[in-house]
Design a protein around this motif. Structure first.
Motif, short mmCIF file in Angstrom:
data_model
loop_
_atom_site.label_atom_id
_atom_site.label_comp_id
_atom_site.label_asym_id
_atom_site.label_seq_id
_atom_site.Cartn_x
_atom_site.Cartn_y
_atom_site.Cartn_z
N HIS A 43 0.84 -1.20 0.00
CA HIS A 43 0.00 0.00 0.00
C HIS A 43 0.87 1.25 0.00
O HIS A 43 0.82 2.06 0.92
CB HIS A 43 -0.96 0.00 1.20
CG HIS A 43 -1.88 -1.19 1.22
ND1 HIS A 43 -1.44 -2.45 1.51
CD2 HIS A 43 -3.20 -1.30 0.98
CE1 HIS A 43 -2.46 -3.29 1.45
NE2 HIS A 43 -3.54 -2.62 1.12
N ASP A 91 -4.07 1.63 -2.93
CA ASP A 91 -4.38 0.21 -2.86
C ASP A 91 -5.00 -0.24 -4.18
O ASP A 91 -6.03 0.30 -4.58
CB ASP A 91 -5.38 0.01 -1.71
CG ASP A 91 -5.57 -1.44 -1.35
OD1 ASP A 91 -5.16 -2.32 -2.13
OD2 ASP A 91 -6.15 -1.69 -0.27
N HIS A 97 -11.88 -6.51 1.02
CA HIS A 97 -10.85 -6.98 1.95
C HIS A 97 -10.68 -6.01 3.11
O HIS A 97 -11.27 -4.93 3.12
CB HIS A 97 -9.52 -7.20 1.22
CG HIS A 97 -8.83 -5.93 0.80
ND1 HIS A 97 -9.20 -5.22 -0.31
CD2 HIS A 97 -7.79 -5.26 1.35
CE1 HIS A 97 -8.41 -4.16 -0.43
NE2 HIS A 97 -7.54 -4.15 0.57
N HIS A 99 -7.80 -4.61 6.42
CA HIS A 99 -6.38 -4.29 6.60
C HIS A 99 -5.88 -4.62 7.99
O HIS A 99 -6.55 -4.35 8.97
CB HIS A 99 -6.14 -2.80 6.33
CG HIS A 99 -6.27 -2.44 4.88
ND1 HIS A 99 -6.94 -1.33 4.44
CD2 HIS A 99 -5.82 -3.07 3.77
CE1 HIS A 99 -6.90 -1.29 3.12
NE2 HIS A 99 -6.22 -2.34 2.69
N ASP A 110 -3.26 -6.81 3.42
CA ASP A 110 -4.65 -7.16 3.14
C ASP A 110 -4.99 -8.52 3.74
O ASP A 110 -4.16 -9.42 3.74
CB ASP A 110 -4.86 -7.29 1.63
CG ASP A 110 -4.76 -5.96 0.92
OD1 ASP A 110 -4.84 -4.92 1.59
OD2 ASP A 110 -4.61 -5.99 -0.32
ZN LIG Z 1 -5.66 -3.20 0.90
#
Ligand SMILES: [Zn+2]
Ligand SMILES: [Zn+2]
Length: 149
Positions: A43, A91, A97, A99, A110
């Motif tokens: 990220h 991202d 999803h 984190h 993720d």
């Molecule tokens: Zn992510």
């Protein structure tokens, strides 16, 4: 940390289709910026992506990378992560999803969890606004930081 090649390809193919659908030109620059983001589990922020793509895109500037990321984000092709007091991170994982965030070094990873994804919150959050999606942020200390201390 690198994303597996087949997942990167899946993301890139999804991206290409979405760019077309959005009526946007699929420039070499946009593709390379996206591919870089899609290849990393970290990220990264605009600086990090710029550092990685500048070898392949010698004429690109940090500002261009940043504007490209903002454009892709505005179109919903990537997501932005707001971490207070830090630069904006991006991202390329547009699947549902959540984190894991290390509170010590800022590492973001993720993870998928069907139960968390199905979590229902009240439609109107006490006057804050309308809920679009629910994404969970789990805070902790990553293994690297644990091993160092
Ligand atoms: Zn992510
Ligand atoms: Zn850490």
């Amino acid at each position: 940390m690198k994303i597996e090649a087949h997942e990167v390809e899946r993301r890139v193919e999804t991206f290409k289709a979405a760019v077309q659908e959005a009526g946007l030109k699929l420039t070499h620059q946009r593709l390379e910026v996206f591919r870089e983001l899609a290849s990393s589990a970290d990220h990264p922020d605009a600086h990090g992506i710029y550092d990685s793509v500048k070898h392949r895109l010698p004429t690109v500037s940090l500002d261009t990378v940043y504007r490209t990321l903002r454009t892709l984000s505005d179109l919903g092709l990537i997501n932005m992560l707001g971490t207070a007091g830090e630069s904006i991170r991006f991202d390329a994982n547009t699947r549902k999803h959540h984190h894991f965030v290390c509170v010590n070094c800022g590492l973001v990873r993720d993870f998928e969890n069907e139960e968390l994804s199905a979590l229902q919150v009240q439609e109107d959050l006490v006057g804050f606004g309308r809920v679009l999606e629910t994404q969970i942020e789990v805070r902790g200390i990553c293994n690297d930081c644990r091993n160092k201390s």
